[in-house]
Design a protein around this motif. Structure first.
Motif, short mmCIF file in Angstrom:
data_model
loop_
_atom_site.label_atom_id
_atom_site.label_comp_id
_atom_site.label_asym_id
_atom_site.label_seq_id
_atom_site.Cartn_x
_atom_site.Cartn_y
_atom_site.Cartn_z
N UNK A 36 0.68 -1.24 0.01
CA UNK A 36 -0.04 -0.01 0.18
C UNK A 36 0.79 1.17 -0.03
N UNK A 37 1.97 1.31 0.89
CA UNK A 37 2.63 2.44 0.80
C UNK A 37 3.52 2.55 -0.62
N UNK A 38 3.97 1.48 -1.41
CA UNK A 38 4.42 1.71 -2.72
C UNK A 38 3.62 2.14 -3.53
N UNK A 39 2.14 1.89 -3.52
CA UNK A 39 0.94 2.58 -4.28
C UNK A 39 1.18 3.88 -4.03
N UNK A 67 -1.29 6.71 5.91
CA UNK A 67 -2.35 6.53 4.87
C UNK A 67 -2.07 5.22 4.46
N UNK A 68 -0.87 4.50 4.04
CA UNK A 68 -0.75 3.12 3.99
C UNK A 68 -1.35 2.22 4.96
N UNK A 69 -0.93 2.64 6.28
CA UNK A 69 -1.37 1.73 7.12
C UNK A 69 -2.92 1.52 7.29
N UNK A 70 -3.61 2.71 7.04
CA UNK A 70 -5.04 2.74 7.17
C UNK A 70 -5.49 2.08 5.86
#
Length: 315
Positions: A36-39, A67-70
């Motif tokens: 998700x963090x890569x996206x 944001x990626x963790x969420x």
């Protein structure tokens, strides 16, 4: 005070698989969060900046990580269950190197339960786990008005005229449309120095493409500058003439699709590398050609003009 000695109790046969399963599920969640963090990072690099964060990369990175963790909470992106399925597949004797439909292939010789969980700055990594192959979605075609006229009254007007065509051509070439607008601005002085056949007629030649012996279309003769042995000299030359902005961009795309400019196309969204590849391929004789394109692409004038575009037009 006396402490009663304790003896570590071995896990039961039912507890061991449960512990392994828990470790795999945790690793899968961490991998999904990293993905998700890569996206988020990929989307951030394709944007024109953040009006809230500005140039403060520290706060922006912290925001993106949160944001990626969420995004990975709850059901998340739906990748964690597939990762768990793939990792636990090998416990039943199945070949772990063969992924199920939509799964994640493991490297040769990797066993799902024996893969060590390695802590890293981003969470947990699993050696041997290959990244998922994501489907490549074709971008939506950009609509261009074939009858649109080139407005050279200001840099903002020039950018507004050519931007949709730059977007469409950039999609075809796989490069940043900003680089094409910067090159056109350099070649034409923001549209004010277009090669002209006299009177009100314009060649619409936005990229300074000359008309050689193989060119069978319209042409205009105009003054230009070339560099010979490092010296700037003035001369006249025939340039290709087009009937519209779209024709100019279409011919430019045809030129850059030649093998000679393969490195320029390979630059992707890197404007600096794109400009350097153009110069290396001999697009222009000016030794500072690449530096000038990049200066315009990163300069305040172009970025102010792009910021003034409406959302749908900006793309």
């Amino acid at each position: 005070m006396h402490l009663r000695p304790t003896t570590a109790q071995p896990l039961s046969t039912t507890d061991a698989p449960r512990a392994d399963r828990s470790r795999v599920e945790y690793a899968a969640q961490q991998l999904e969060a990293q993905f998700a963090q890569m996206l988020v990072k990929s989307m951030r690099s394709a944007s024109f900046g953040d009006p809230l964060m500005g140039n403060n990369s520290t706060y922006r990175d912290m925001y993106d990580q949160q944001l990626s963790r969420e995004l990975a909470k709850g059901r998340g992106l739906g990748l964690a269950p597939m990762i768990v399925q793939q990792l636990t597949r090998s416990t039943g004797g199945a070949d772990a190197s063969v992924a199920p439909q939509g799964g994640f292939p493991l490297g040769p010789g990797a066993s799902a339960m024996s893969l060590p969980l390695t802590p890293s700055s981003d969470g947990v990594s699993l050696p041997g786990l290959a990244a998922p192959a994501l489907p490549r979605l074709a971008p939506a075609p950009v609509e261009c008005d074939p009858n649109a006229k080139l407005d050279c009254s200001s840099p903002e007007a020039f950018v507004r005229s050519v931007w949709p065509h730059a977007q469409r051509t950039a999609q075809e070439l796989g490069v940043d449309p900003k680089a094409l607008v910067a090159q056109a601005a350099l070649e034409t002085g923001w549209g004010r120095r277009l090669a002209s056949g006299g009177g009100e007629a314009t060649s619409h030649n936005l990229f300074g493409i000359k008309a050689g012996s193989k060119w069978s279309g319209q042409r205009v003769n105009a003054g230009t500058h070339e560099y010979v042995n490092g010296q700037r000299v003035s001369e006249r030359a025939d340039f290709r003439a087009y009937g519209s902005i779209g024709e100019s961009f279409a011919d430019y795309a045809k030129l850059l699709n030649q093998p000679r400019y393969a490195q320029a196309r390979a630059a992707g969204g890197d404007t600096r590398q794109f400009a350097q590849a153009l110069q290396k391929a001999g697009y222009a004789t000016d030794p500072a050609y690449a530096a000038k394109i990049n200066a315009i692409a990163e300069g305040a004038t172009l970025n102010r003009a792009l910021a003034a575009l409406d959302g749908p037009n900006r793309g």
